[in-house]
Each structure stands twice: as structure tokens, then as C-alpha cells.
Design an enzyme around this catalytic site. Structure first.
Site, short mmCIF file in Angstrom:
data_model
loop_
_atom_site.label_atom_id
_atom_site.label_comp_id
_atom_site.label_asym_id
_atom_site.label_seq_id
_atom_site.Cartn_x
_atom_site.Cartn_y
_atom_site.Cartn_z
N CYS A 145 0.82 4.24 -15.07
CA CYS A 145 0.37 2.99 -14.45
C CYS A 145 -0.42 2.11 -15.39
CB CYS A 145 -0.38 3.28 -13.14
SG CYS A 145 -0.31 1.85 -12.03
N GLU A 204 3.23 7.69 -9.70
CA GLU A 204 1.90 8.26 -9.91
C GLU A 204 1.42 8.88 -8.59
OE1 GLU A 204 -0.77 5.00 -10.64
OE2 GLU A 204 -2.42 6.27 -11.34
N LYS A 238 -3.51 10.39 -17.80
CA LYS A 238 -3.67 8.93 -17.87
C LYS A 238 -4.86 8.57 -18.77
CE LYS A 238 -3.95 5.05 -14.56
NZ LYS A 238 -3.91 4.76 -13.10
N VAL A 289 -1.04 -2.14 -8.22
CA VAL A 289 -1.65 -3.08 -7.27
C VAL A 289 -1.76 -4.48 -7.88
CG1 VAL A 289 -2.85 -1.39 -5.85
CG2 VAL A 289 -3.97 -2.25 -7.90
C1 ACM Z 1 -3.18 1.90 -11.30
O1 ACM Z 1 -3.41 2.20 -12.48
N1 ACM Z 1 -2.76 2.79 -10.44
C2 ACM Z 1 -3.33 0.51 -10.84
#
Ligand code: ACM
Length: 271
Positions: free
Chosen positions: A146, A42, A113, A173
């Protein structure tokens, strides 16, 4: 035609804002490995922790038409690979945390996203494109980014549309995703290739982010084919036998998709 493909990923540690350097570094790290599919993290070109909306706007690009998509298209044409990579997208005044998919013949598509994470909400709009499976000829590739992993509907939607492989650019994270993706693969009988980053970013007071690495390729039985370290840049290639994802049978009596009880499920509403 063989159902076995080679799927690679890069685990990088980008320097915030150094787009040209991050692009050339990714290519150097890959060296001349051969693969059909390559997944990059990402926001691999910019880094993650923007300090302001202006900064995010300046580091975002149209998809297609921006320099990062152009770089990836050149790379895909030279190498013959399909490449999926995360970058900040600008459309008019609106920013999305997106991923692009390109191949040897050029631009294929993009995904925005859907579930944006924590302070990303200050910069990015939640994605407004449907979950899409891209048929590359050698594989059907679904994309999620992510934190989309945290919502099982994401992988399920892609699998029900026929995805063989979920390409998953990430900047993780939270610690749970690498293990959770095993379940996503098992419950959908799909492959997943998560390309994460390593390193830390400390660009906002009191908000040090440590990225957990552990990029991985997981098979439809939940077997980890390759998992990278927590702290090093790495490049890997795994062989994926797509027939495994195309067969949803669990045993002689159970088929993961045919056995679904849509008459009992209530997942469309708020409660
Ligand atoms: C994230 O979605 N980059 C933790």
C-alpha cells in the site's frame, strides 16, 4: 520457455475480524481461475481498522507458522499458483503490517511494510526487512505494501534488483495511487499488480474509512491492462509478457537503467 505469465488479483471487501470467513470467501471469489501469480489485498484476512493494540495482537499471526499462511500454502499447492497476500504479522511482542509469498512448494518469504500509514503507527512497527525480489522460476517478484507506493525509492529498489513484477497488496484510502502506479511502472519499466479492497470501515469514532478499489495491472509502458471498479468485489487475470520488463531500452539511444546518473543523484541522506 514463454515469457508470458498470467497474473491475477482479487479485490475483496473483508468483514472485520472474521478471519475464517474472509479466507474462504477469497477462495470462493477466485473460483477456479487459472494463473501463475495471484495477489490479494493488504490485511485481506482481518480487515484494516484495529481499535486497540490488543485487538491487533489477537488478529496477528506468525509468518510462517500462522493459520493464514497455512491456508495460503494449501491453496498454492492445490492450484499451482504463487500467492502474495497481506496480513498482520506477530513476532514476539512486535507487530508488522506484512505480506507473505507462498508457492506450490510452500513458503517462499515475506515483506514488512516499510512506510506505515497514519494510525497504523499505533499498532505496527515500520518494516525492518530489506526490499527483496523473490525468484519464483517463472518471474522475479518484488513486494511492496500500500502506502509504500508514495515513496518512489521503493519501486526503484525492487526494479534495480531485477523485479519483473511488483506485487502490491493495498487498502487504499487516498485517491492518487492508481494513477501514481502508472508512473512507477513507466519510470522503472516493470509490471505492477495492485490488489486493493472496497467497502468502508467505521470502527473508530470520527474515522470512517472508505477504500477506493481500482485494483489494477499496469505494464512497463504505463498501460492499464485491467482496472477494477471502485466499489465491487472482483477477480481478474491479466497476461504479462515479462520480456517487456526485462528490456530497459526506451529507444536506440536510451536505456532506463544504464543512463542513470548516479554520479549526480544524492538520495542517500536527509537533505
Ligand atoms: C494504506 O497504506 N493502507 C493507506
Amino acid at each position: 520457455m514463454s515469457s508470458i505469465i498470467q497474473a491475477g488479483f482479487l479485490q475483496t471487501d473483508p468483514e472485520f475480524g472474521a478471519v475464517d470467513k474472509n479466507l474462504s470467501h477469497a477462495k470462493q471469489l477466485w473460483e477456479d481461475r487459472k494463473a501463475d501469480l495471484l495477489v490479494l489485498p493488504e490485511l485481506f484476512n482481518t480487515g484494516y481498522q484495529f481499535q486497540s493494540l490488543d485487538e491487533a495482537r489477537n488478529l496477528s499471526e506468525p509468518i510462517p507458522g500462522g493459520p493464514t499462511t497455512g491456508f495460503l500454502m494449501d491453496w498454492a499447492r492445490e492450484s499451482g499458483m504463487v500467492i502474495v497476500a497481506g496480513l498482520a504479522e506477530r513476532e514476539g511482542d512486535v507487530l508488522y503490517n506484512s505480506a507473505v509469498i507462498v508457492g506450490p512448494r510452500g513458503y517462499i518469504g515475506k515483506f514488512r511494510k516499510a512506510h506505515i500509514f497514519d494510525t497504523e503507527t499505533q499498532f505496527f512497527q515500520p518494516g525492518d526487512l530489506p526490499f527483496t525480489v523473490f525468484d519464483t522460476g517463472f518471474a522475479k517478484i518484488g513486494i511492496m505494501i500500500c502506502f509504500d507506493w508514495r515513496f518512489p525509492e521503493t519501486a526503484r529498489t525492487l526494479a534495480l534488483q531485477g523485479a519483473d513484477v511488483i506485487a502490491h497488496p493495498a487498502n487504499l484510502v487516498l485517491p492518487d495511487c492508481p494513477q501514481a502506479m502508472i508512473t512507477r511502472c513507466l519510470e522503472n519499466r516493470v509490471f505492477a499488480v495492485t490488489a486493493d479492497r472496497v467497502g468502508t470501515e467505521q470502527r473508530l469514532p470520527g474515522a470512517t474509512l472508505k477504500f477506493i478499489g481500482q485494483s489494477q495491472a499496469v505494464d512497463p509502458d504505463g498501460t492499464i491492462l485491467i482496472r477494477a471498479s471502485e466499489d465491487r468485489e472482483e477477480a481478474h487475470v491479466a497476461a504479462l509478457d515479462l520480456d517487456k520488463a526485462r528490456n530497459k531500452k526506451i529507444n536506440g539511444h536510451n536505456d532506463l537503467f544504464a543512463d542513470r546518473r548516479e554520479d549526480l543523484y544524492r538520495v542517500g541522506g536527509k537533505g
